[in-house]
Design a protein around this motif. Structure first.
Motif: not given
Length: 213
Positions: A11-26, A28-35
């Protein structure tokens, strides 16, 4: 990075949470491509300061120098931001990290271009983008490896992102020839593996020659 890819597949929500563990940027509103692009940028950048640089410093000065480098690199990752809270210590740690990674970043870019050729990606375009976009970053080092990955995959990285709720403008890296997809994360990881393998062979060869001399 593979964890981000798997989470994004769920899911997009899971992707946002997981990528938040390895990047410094915000995130919460990233698209799939941005992730996907954020993950590729992280893998490419950390191929330098997480893999190639430690290998070089380990070869030069053994475990002590390698751990000293990792201490500086970790400090930069923790507080190397331009916000008011960390500005002073963040500035000094970021500059030290820039100095220590200056040569390894350029070596890493060459290795990633070679890895792209070995893996059947566009190594020629990777080198073209490295030469053109290696300065497209606030850091003197980060864009070298990111440009190699972007060129090899014909995608565009960089651009403006939110950090601590504030937009930080960054130049783009690479050409927007195709949209960033989940498969590009695995491709970047493969380039990292090949680049690190080649670096290990080079350092082993140099060590063997020195031992013979």
């Amino acid at each position: 990075a593979v964890g981000v890819m798997n989470a994004l597949h769920r899911s997009l929500a899971d992707g946002r949470r997981q990528v938040g563990r390895i990047v410094g940027r915000d995130t919460a509103e990233l698209t799939s491509g941005e992730i996907v692009r954020a993950t590729i940028e992280t893998v490419a950048e950390n191929t330098t300061d997480g893999v190639i640089s430690p290998m070089i410093y380990l070869a030069l000065g053994g475990p002590v120098l390698a751990m000293g480098f990792k201490a500086a690199s970790t400090l930069d990752s923790m507080v190397g931001y331009l916000d008011e809270k960390y500005r002073d210590i963040g500035w000094s740690s970021a500059r030290l990290d820039d100095l220590l990674n200056w040569i390894p970043a350029r070596v890493c870019a060459l290795l990633l271009c070679l890895a792209a050729l070995v893996l059947g990606y566009d190594g020629k375009n990777a080198w073209r983008i490295v030469r053109r976009d290696h300065a497209n970053h606030k850091s003197p080092n980060c864009a070298w490896s990111e440009a190699a990955a972007a060129g090899a995959l014909h995608i565009q990285l960089g651009g403006t992102h939110l950090y601590f709720g504030k937009p930080v403008e960054k130049p783009t890296i690479g050409d927007d020839d195709r949209p960033a997809e989940e498969s590009h994360i695995r491709a970047t990881c493969r380039m990292m593996y090949v680049a690190s393998g080649v670096m290990a062979l080079i350092l082993t060869g140099i060590g063997g020659l020195i031992a013979l001399i």
